[in-house]
Design a protein around this motif. Structure first.
Motif, PDB file in Angstrom:
ATOM      1  N   LEU A   1       0.752   5.165   0.461  1.00 59.31           N
ATOM      2  CA  LEU A   1      -0.023   6.300   0.951  1.00 59.31           C
ATOM      3  C   LEU A   1       0.502   7.566   0.291  1.00 59.31           C
ATOM      4  O   LEU A   1       1.673   7.910   0.447  1.00 59.31           O
TER       5      LEU A   1
ATOM      6  N   GLN B   1      -3.432   4.717  -1.795  1.00 63.00           N
ATOM      7  CA  GLN B   1      -4.336   5.416  -0.874  1.00 63.00           C
ATOM      8  C   GLN B   1      -4.111   6.923  -1.012  1.00 63.00           C
ATOM      9  O   GLN B   1      -3.201   7.490  -0.412  1.00 63.00           O
TER      10      GLN B   1
ATOM     11  N   LYS C   1       0.832  -1.202   0.000  1.00 65.01           N
ATOM     12  CA  LYS C   1       0.000   0.000   0.000  1.00 65.01           C
ATOM     13  C   LYS C   1       0.866   1.251   0.000  1.00 65.01           C
ATOM     14  O   LYS C   1       1.730   1.414   0.855  1.00 65.01           O
TER      15      LYS C   1
ATOM     16  N   ALA D   1       1.148   1.567   6.142  1.00 63.96           N
ATOM     17  CA  ALA D   1       1.439   1.749   4.718  1.00 63.96           C
ATOM     18  C   ALA D   1       2.796   1.122   4.466  1.00 63.96           C
ATOM     19  O   ALA D   1       3.600   0.937   5.382  1.00 63.96           O
TER      20      ALA D   1
END
Length: 201
Positions: free
Chosen positions: A37, A60, A35, A100
Motif C-alpha cells: 500500500l 495499491q 500487497k 496490506a
C-alpha cells in the motif's frame, strides 16, 4: 502529458533522483511477495517504477487529491500488478483497504498536517500483521544532528505556504509509532539529505 485514458500526467522532478536509492532499500525491506500500500502516491511515478521492478508484488496506490488519482492511473496504465488508485486521506480513520503486506509513504509527512502522519501510523497498525514494515522516506529532523541548510530553507518555505506543514522530528514519529506498538528497526541516510525510516511490530 495526456495518458491513454485522457488523464493528465503530473511530474515530480525529485522522483527521477530518488527512485533508484529508494528501490534499493525496498529490496531489503519488502516481503518476498504481497500487497504494498502506497500512501500519498502523488504523481504515480514512484508506483509505476516500483511495480516494474517488483513484479511479484501487487501495488495499491492512493492519494487524497482527485487530480493525483488521474495521474497515477495514467502512469500505471498497462501494469498488471498495479491496482486501481484509491482516494485515501491518511488522517482519516476510514481507509478503503483492509489489509496490506507493507505500507510505503514517500514525501508526505512534511507537506501535510501532523495528523496525517499520526493517521498513517494508526492505519498501518490496522492493516499490517506483526513483522510487516511501515516504510517512510523524506526529509526529517533528528535530535543532536544538524539539519542541512537546504532542508532549513525548505522547511521555512513549507511553513510559509501552510503553517501546519514543515519538517518533522524522527523522535516524534518514534513516539507515535511506539504508541501503536511499532518500533523503528532501521534509519538510513539517503541522498539529498533525506532519510528512510522503517518500523515494525
Amino acid at each position: 502529458m495526456p495518458g491513454d485514458d485522457g488523464a493528465v500526467r503530473k511530474h515530480a522532478p525529485a522522483t527521477l533522483r530518488n527512485r533508484e536509492p529508494i528501490a534499493e532499500m525496498l529490496r531489503e525491506e519488502l516481503p518476498v511477495a504481497g500487497k504494498v500500500l502506497e500512501v500519498a502516491s502523488g504523481s504515480g511515478e514512484h508506483c509505476a517504477f516500483f511495480a516494474e521492478l517488483f513484479p511479484g508484488h501487487f501495488w495499491q496506490p492512493t492519494d487524497p487529491d482527485p487530480g493525483a488519482l488521474g495521474s497515477i492511473a495514467s502512469w500505471c496504465a498497462g501494469l498488471g500488478n498495479v491496482l486501481p488508485p484509491l482516494a485515501l486521506d491518511a488522517a482519516s480513520t476510514h481507509w478503503p483497504i483492509d489489509t496490506a503486506d507493507a505500507v510505503l509513504c514517500i514525501n508526505m509527512a512534511h507537506i501535510s498536517p501532523w495528523e496525517a502522519t499520526l493517521g498513517l501510523v494508526a492505519g498501518a497498525e490496522r492493516l499490517l500483521v506483526k513483522g510487516e514494515p511501515l516504510i517512510l522516506y523524506g526529509p526529517w529532523r533528528r535530535e543532536g544532528v544538524a539539519t542541512a541548510p537546504s532542508n532549513e530553507a525548505f522547511d521555512a518555505s513549507l511553513r510559509a505556504r501552510d503553517s501546519r506543514w514543515g519538517l518533522r522530528r524522527v523522535e516524534d514519529l518514534d513516539t507515535a509509532a511506539d504508541a501503536r506498538g511499532f518500533a523503528r528497526t532501521r534509519l538510513v541516510e539517503m541522498p539529498a539529505n533525506n532519510l528512510m525510516l522503517v518500523y515494525r511490530r
